[in-house]
Scaffold this active site. Structure first.
Site, PDB file in Angstrom:
ATOM      1  N   ASP A   1     -11.325   3.245   4.220  1.00 21.22           N
ATOM      2  CA  ASP A   1     -11.777   1.843   4.158  1.00 21.22           C
ATOM      3  C   ASP A   1     -13.308   1.761   4.121  1.00 21.22           C
ATOM      4  O   ASP A   1     -13.862   0.706   3.815  1.00 21.22           O
ATOM      5  CB  ASP A   1     -11.275   1.079   5.394  1.00 21.22           C
ATOM      6  CG  ASP A   1     -10.173   0.089   5.050  1.00 21.22           C
ATOM      7  OD1 ASP A   1     -10.039  -0.252   3.858  1.00 21.22           O
ATOM      8  OD2 ASP A   1      -9.469  -0.349   5.975  1.00 21.22           O
TER       9      ASP A   1
ATOM     10  N   LYS B   1       0.845  -1.206   0.000  1.00 22.68           N
ATOM     11  CA  LYS B   1       0.000   0.000   0.000  1.00 22.68           C
ATOM     12  C   LYS B   1       0.878   1.253   0.000  1.00 22.68           C
ATOM     13  O   LYS B   1       0.639   2.197  -0.756  1.00 22.68           O
ATOM     14  CB  LYS B   1      -0.917   0.017   1.230  1.00 22.68           C
ATOM     15  CG  LYS B   1      -2.115  -0.898   1.095  1.00 22.68           C
ATOM     16  CD  LYS B   1      -2.862  -1.070   2.410  1.00 22.68           C
ATOM     17  CE  LYS B   1      -3.927  -2.154   2.270  1.00 22.68           C
ATOM     18  NZ  LYS B   1      -4.504  -2.581   3.547  1.00 22.68           N
TER      19      LYS B   1
ATOM     20  N   GLN C   1      -4.879  -1.093   9.702  1.00 19.54           N
ATOM     21  CA  GLN C   1      -4.818  -2.445   9.140  1.00 19.54           C
ATOM     22  C   GLN C   1      -5.464  -3.447  10.100  1.00 19.54           C
ATOM     23  O   GLN C   1      -5.106  -3.512  11.274  1.00 19.54           O
ATOM     24  CB  GLN C   1      -3.341  -2.813   8.879  1.00 19.54           C
ATOM     25  CG  GLN C   1      -3.130  -4.144   8.202  1.00 19.54           C
ATOM     26  CD  GLN C   1      -3.658  -4.178   6.773  1.00 19.54           C
ATOM     27  OE1 GLN C   1      -3.492  -3.237   6.009  1.00 19.54           O
ATOM     28  NE2 GLN C   1      -4.319  -5.274   6.414  1.00 19.54           N
TER      29      GLN C   1
END
Ligand code: NDP
Length: 297
Positions: free
Chosen positions: A121, A54, A98
């Site tokens: 997200d 990422k 994460q």
């Protein structure tokens, strides 16, 4: 019938290219550089790999990448304080924590502490509610990537029968909402669904998000249907070593389907591309600049 392979890797490269063009324009016209902060708690090897790629791709599209690596025993208070700091940092437009988090941390509390407008997200309860009511929101990256591939392949999805196998908050449920938003007739199947093969057989679009290697065989697929395989499962090879497979049995599904995403090289690359697209969208919204319409739902 031999299915068309929907090449997620190539599509993701195109999406990242579009994001990079918009980022360059933001910089040239407005002196703005989007910033994505990724928070990793602990040393889960798979998470470390995801966070590294990422970070690399964030920089490749011209954005700033801020990585925060915290010890596995970090206290909830310290993690929440970091998120508040990132919420208040004008250089940070997107925040991603994460998952999974170590067991002593309350995932819901952590996610809901992220400012909704920076929640790239799309897991914050406000974004879940906005998506569910058909309002502008941050859309979870994996289902967004699936939707983009389906729109590209089919054009309009209106009236199609869609079956989503899996009802998780991060894939199954938002996927179903997005398909409903595009006027599909949507069924969500799960582990208690009765006669899953028959349910799947009526679908024009099957999204498999189960986490069970090669669970969906070709004889569940209506001839000509589109199969989007979200699953990422590592299995042993007969001659030693391991390989990645999806939740669909690729060979038999490809023999019946009209189109299918491979694993690897299908949904996976689109997920990171959509994370970058969401960071761009968040930056545009924060600065009252028109956002690129084809990069969100
Ligand atoms: P979860 O484990 O959270 O959810 C799995 C879902 O599948 C559940 O709703 C479960 O039903 C359902 N299920 C399990 N067994 C069966 C069965 N036998 N029949 C029907 N339904 C079943 O998984 P996720 O949604 O997080 O992930 C799904 C897959 O997608 C995984 O392989 C994961 O690795 C992959 N993934 C890939 C991403 C990518 O970028 N490509 C991103 C995110 C995930 P119930 O609710 O009843 O238990």
């Amino acid at each position: 019938m031999t299915a068309t392979i929907i090449d997620g890797k190539a599509f993701a490269a195109r999406v990242r290219g579009q994001v990079a063009e918009h980022v360059a324009r933001l910089k040239a016209d407005h002196d703005i550089i989007p910033g994505l902060a990724v928070v990793l708690v602990g040393e889960d090897p798979a998470s470390q790999v995801y966070v590294r790629s990422k970070g690399r791709m964030t920089v490749e599209v011209g954005m700033n990448s801020f990585e925060h690596k915290l010890e596995a025993d970090t206290s909830e208070t310290d993690l929440l304080n970091l998120i508040q700091k990132l919420n208040n940092d004008p250089q940070v437009n997107g925040i991603l924590v994460q998952l999974p988090l170590p067991g002593h941390l309350d995932e819901d509390l952590v996610i809901n502490t992220i400012a909704p407008e920076k929640d790239v997200d799309g897991f914050h309860i406000s974004n879940v509610g906005l998506l569910g009511t058909g309002q502008k929101s941050m859309v979870p990256c994996t289902p967004l990537g699936c939707l983009m591939m389906l729109r590209e392949h089919h054009g309009s999805l209106s009236g199609k029968e869609a079956v989503v196998i899996g009802r998780s908050n991060i894939v199954g449920k938002p996927m179903a909402q997005l398909l409903l938003g595009d006027s599909c007739t949507v069924t969500i199947a799960h582990s208690r669904t009765r006669d899953l093969p028959e349910v799947v057989r009526r679908a024009d679009i099957v999204v498999a998000a189960v986490g069970r290697p090669q669970m969906v065989p070709g004889d569940w697929i209506k001839p000509g249907a589109t199969v989007i395989d979200v699953g990422i499962n590592r299995i042993d090879k007969v001659d030693g070593g391991t390989r990645l497979v999806g939740d669909a049995d690729y060979d038999s599904c490809a023999a019946t389907a009209g189109a299918i995403t491979p694993v690897p090289g299908g949904v996976g690359p689109m997920t990171i591309a959509c994370l970058l697209a969401n960071t761009l969208t968040a930056t545009c919204r924060a600065n009252n600049i028109n956002e690129p319409e084809n990069l969100t739902a």
